[in-house]
Write an enzyme that holds these catalytic residues in place. Structure first.
Site, PDB file in Angstrom:
ATOM      1  N   HIS A 263       0.865  -1.187   0.000  1.00  9.56           N
ATOM      2  CA  HIS A 263       0.000   0.000   0.000  1.00  9.56           C
ATOM      3  C   HIS A 263       0.893   1.226   0.000  1.00  9.56           C
ATOM      4  O   HIS A 263       1.941   1.231   0.650  1.00  9.56           O
ATOM      5  CB  HIS A 263      -0.889  -0.007   1.251  1.00  9.56           C
ATOM      6  N   ASP A 318      -7.939  -5.351   0.279  1.00 10.11           N
ATOM      7  CA  ASP A 318      -8.374  -6.257  -0.782  1.00 10.11           C
ATOM      8  C   ASP A 318      -7.996  -7.706  -0.510  1.00 10.11           C
ATOM      9  O   ASP A 318      -8.554  -8.615  -1.109  1.00 10.11           O
ATOM     10  CB  ASP A 318      -7.763  -5.823  -2.123  1.00 10.11           C
TER      11      ASP A 318
HETATM   12  N1  ACO Z   1       3.946  -7.815  -4.299  1.00 14.15           N
HETATM   13  C1  ACO Z   1       5.295  -7.855  -4.404  1.00 14.15           C
HETATM   14  N2  ACO Z   1       6.069  -6.763  -4.412  1.00 14.15           N
HETATM   15  C2  ACO Z   1       5.464  -5.587  -4.279  1.00 14.15           C
HETATM   16  C3  ACO Z   1       4.066  -5.466  -4.162  1.00 14.15           C
HETATM   17  C4  ACO Z   1       3.306  -6.639  -4.173  1.00 14.15           C
HETATM   18  N3  ACO Z   1       1.992  -6.612  -4.067  1.00 14.15           N
HETATM   19  N4  ACO Z   1       3.735  -4.173  -4.049  1.00 14.15           N
HETATM   20  C5  ACO Z   1       4.890  -3.503  -4.106  1.00 14.15           C
HETATM   21  N5  ACO Z   1       5.925  -4.354  -4.251  1.00 14.15           N
HETATM   22  C6  ACO Z   1       7.339  -4.000  -4.331  1.00 14.15           C
HETATM   23  C7  ACO Z   1       7.655  -3.382  -5.695  1.00 14.15           C
HETATM   24  O1  ACO Z   1       8.029  -4.356  -6.634  1.00 14.15           O
HETATM   25  C8  ACO Z   1       8.773  -2.446  -5.330  1.00 14.15           C
HETATM   26  O2  ACO Z   1       9.955  -3.206  -5.153  1.00 14.15           O
HETATM   27  P1  ACO Z   1      11.396  -2.632  -5.592  1.00 14.15           P
HETATM   28  O3  ACO Z   1      11.582  -1.402  -4.742  1.00 14.15           O
HETATM   29  O4  ACO Z   1      12.321  -3.724  -5.284  1.00 14.15           O
HETATM   30  O5  ACO Z   1      11.269  -2.299  -7.042  1.00 14.15           O
HETATM   31  C9  ACO Z   1       8.389  -1.915  -3.961  1.00 14.15           C
HETATM   32  O6  ACO Z   1       7.605  -2.966  -3.368  1.00 14.15           O
HETATM   33  C10 ACO Z   1       7.580  -0.639  -3.998  1.00 14.15           C
HETATM   34  O7  ACO Z   1       6.454  -0.859  -4.846  1.00 14.15           O
HETATM   35  P2  ACO Z   1       5.661   0.247  -5.602  1.00 14.15           P
HETATM   36  O8  ACO Z   1       4.824  -0.404  -6.653  1.00 14.15           O
HETATM   37  O9  ACO Z   1       6.625   1.308  -6.050  1.00 14.15           O
HETATM   38  O10 ACO Z   1       4.779   0.821  -4.438  1.00 14.15           O
HETATM   39  P3  ACO Z   1       3.597   1.822  -4.618  1.00 14.15           P
HETATM   40  O11 ACO Z   1       3.435   2.522  -3.325  1.00 14.15           O
HETATM   41  O12 ACO Z   1       3.786   2.648  -5.832  1.00 14.15           O
HETATM   42  O13 ACO Z   1       2.373   0.865  -4.925  1.00 14.15           O
HETATM   43  C11 ACO Z   1       0.496  -0.534  -4.714  1.00 14.15           C
HETATM   44  C12 ACO Z   1       1.348   0.547  -4.046  1.00 14.15           C
HETATM   45  C13 ACO Z   1       0.038  -0.033  -6.097  1.00 14.15           C
HETATM   46  C14 ACO Z   1      -0.748  -0.800  -3.861  1.00 14.15           C
HETATM   47  C15 ACO Z   1       1.353  -1.807  -4.856  1.00 14.15           C
HETATM   48  O14 ACO Z   1       1.765  -2.261  -3.587  1.00 14.15           O
HETATM   49  C16 ACO Z   1       0.620  -2.914  -5.607  1.00 14.15           C
HETATM   50  O15 ACO Z   1       0.623  -2.903  -6.832  1.00 14.15           O
HETATM   51  N6  ACO Z   1      -0.027  -3.880  -4.852  1.00 14.15           N
HETATM   52  C17 ACO Z   1      -0.786  -4.928  -5.482  1.00 14.15           C
HETATM   53  C18 ACO Z   1      -2.132  -4.385  -5.962  1.00 14.15           C
HETATM   54  C19 ACO Z   1      -3.085  -4.135  -4.826  1.00 14.15           C
HETATM   55  O16 ACO Z   1      -3.239  -4.925  -3.903  1.00 14.15           O
HETATM   56  N7  ACO Z   1      -3.774  -2.987  -4.899  1.00 14.15           N
HETATM   57  C20 ACO Z   1      -4.780  -2.594  -3.918  1.00 14.15           C
HETATM   58  C21 ACO Z   1      -4.285  -1.419  -3.133  1.00 14.15           C
HETATM   59  S1  ACO Z   1      -5.383  -1.014  -1.853  1.00 14.15           S
HETATM   60  C22 ACO Z   1      -6.654  -0.241  -2.623  1.00 14.15           C
HETATM   61  O17 ACO Z   1      -6.538   0.371  -3.671  1.00 14.15           O
HETATM   62  C23 ACO Z   1      -7.948  -0.353  -1.997  1.00 14.15           C
END
Ligand code: ACO
Length: 382
Positions: A263, A318
């Protein structure tokens, strides 16, 4: 030509886009409050309509205020025949979020609300949107399955009526409570993508149906509202508790994102995920064997804790919402529309707040393109 020196923050992470008194998140401590009241307390003690009032008007309603608001909402749950006809003509393979976005946009033609500075217009638009979204979602599901839509039963609670319009039966008390809590837990979450969208569109003084339809479109993306569907798909694919560790480890090795995890704000477990996990336990406690999906989910959570805690990645709302909704019989495609049925209260509250001190959103950009290019005639282009 010299460009202005400025730093672009991807995703506007950490940049305040507005002042807001609607909700508060402490991502380090895992706290979420609506108008200062903790989400855990509201999920336990309140109802969705009371929470919607709290978000919209900034205070818990007195008994008479609550009764009026509830009556106003209940009175407006039906859809116009022409809206029903329009829905019948939409493609059966359309996603319910697409139906919802289109129908909400079309509502603006039936309930003109261009005078957004008029308090009455704002109130009745908010009432209609909150009241009709469950009817649109249930109608969409019925039509897509080839069944006749069911008229709202206004003797039931808001949550029970939604269930009734889907299945033509009244839910048991636990199912009703869970559905209502689900709406409460989704009702607001500070400056997320869809709320930002609502505020941006609201800042142009567009009508509330356009505002909410834009927010619904923003919520439909898999990185926002769509993740709960993906979680259930993922858990079904994992199939058994003992497959969870190797599957998740493989996904992490391949740098695949685990849906329902991570998140932008929470650097600990999402408090809404904790509430839903506890509802999941209540729901599964009397079912033998059927709790398999919860067992798989909890095993996935363990692996995520082992492997991804160093990146501060934990389950978000979620992760458990899909499991709970599936167990009470809700089709997967309706998970995000149910999110929207709750979040509409927050979107509308942010819209009202935006209008109080409105300034149209018009951010800047860092230009990275060319200048002084020649116009080459088409015949000479390669
Ligand atoms: N699984 C594995 N690795 C992850 C995940 C995940 N779900 N989410 C983030 N990471 C990792 C990324 O690969 C990144 O790693 P790195 O630094 O080695 O490249 C690091 O964690 C940071 O990730 P970002 O995508 O830059 O984080 P951001 O804050 O931009 O994204 C988000 C947040 C979009 C929610 C992301 O965690 C994600 O895509 N999660 C899965 C989708 C999801 O569950 N969305 C629902 C969110 S809650 C809502 O909207 C109600």
């Amino acid at each position: 030509m010299e460009e202005k020196q400025m730093e672009v923050v991807p995703g506007l992470a950490g940049i305040p886009a507005a002042e807001s008194a609607v909700s508060y998140v402490d991502g380090e401590k895992g706290i979420l409050e609506y108008r200062g009241i903790s989400i855990e307390t509201l999920a336990e003690k309140s109802t969705f309509l009371e929470v919607a009032y709290l978000l919209l008007f900034g205070k818990l309603p007195a008994e008479s205020e609550y009764k009026k608001f509830k009556d106003d909402i209940t009175y407006h749950t039906r859809l116009k025949v022409k809206i029903l006809r329009m829905m019948e003509l939409l493609p059966e393979n359309g996603h319910p979020m697409e139906y919802l976005q289109s129908v909400v946009a079309a509502m603006g033609m039936y309930y003109p609300a261009k005078d957004v500075m008029n308090e009455e217009t704002r109130y009745w638009s908010a009432v209609r949107l909150i009241a009709k979204m469950p009817t649109i979602v249930a109608t969409c599901e019925r039509l897509k399955s080839g069944d006749a839509p069911i008229q709202p039963n206004n003797n039931l609670s808001f949550a029970a009526n939604f269930y009734y319009m889907l299945f033509e039966k009244v839910p048991d008390a636990l199912t009703e409570k869970i559905l209502d809590a689900m709406l409460i837990l989704h009702a607001d979450h500070t400056m997320n993508a869809s709320t930002f969208s609502a505020r941006v569109v609201g800042s142009t003084l567009a009508d509330p149906y356009t505002v909410i339809s834009s927010a619904i479109g923003t919520l439909s993306g898999p990185l926002h509202g769509g993740a709960n569907e993906e979680v259930v798909h993922m858990l079904k694919e994992i199939g058994a508790k003992e497959n969870a560790r190797p599957s998740i480890e493989r996904m992490i090795e391949k740098h695949e994102k685990i849906m329902g995890v991570g998140h932008r704000v929470y650097k600990t477990k999402d408090p809404r995920a904790k509430c839903l996990q506890s509802f999941a336990h209540k729901l599964f406690q009397n079912t033998t064997g059927k709790g398999k999906i919860l067992e798989i989910a909890e095993e996935v959570e363990k692996v995520v804790n082992d492997k991804l805690a160093s990146k501060k990645l934990y389950p978000n709302i979620d992760f458990y919402s899909g499991i709970v909704l599936q167990e009470i019989g809700i089709p997967t495609e309706l998970f995000t529309p149910i999110f929207a049925m709750g979040r509409v209260a927050g979107w509308l509250s942010h819209w009202l707040e935006q209008l109080k001190t409105n300034k149209i959103y018009r951010p800047d950009q860092k230009y990275t393109g060319l200048h002084n290019q020649e116009y080459v005639p088409m015949s000479e282009r390669r």
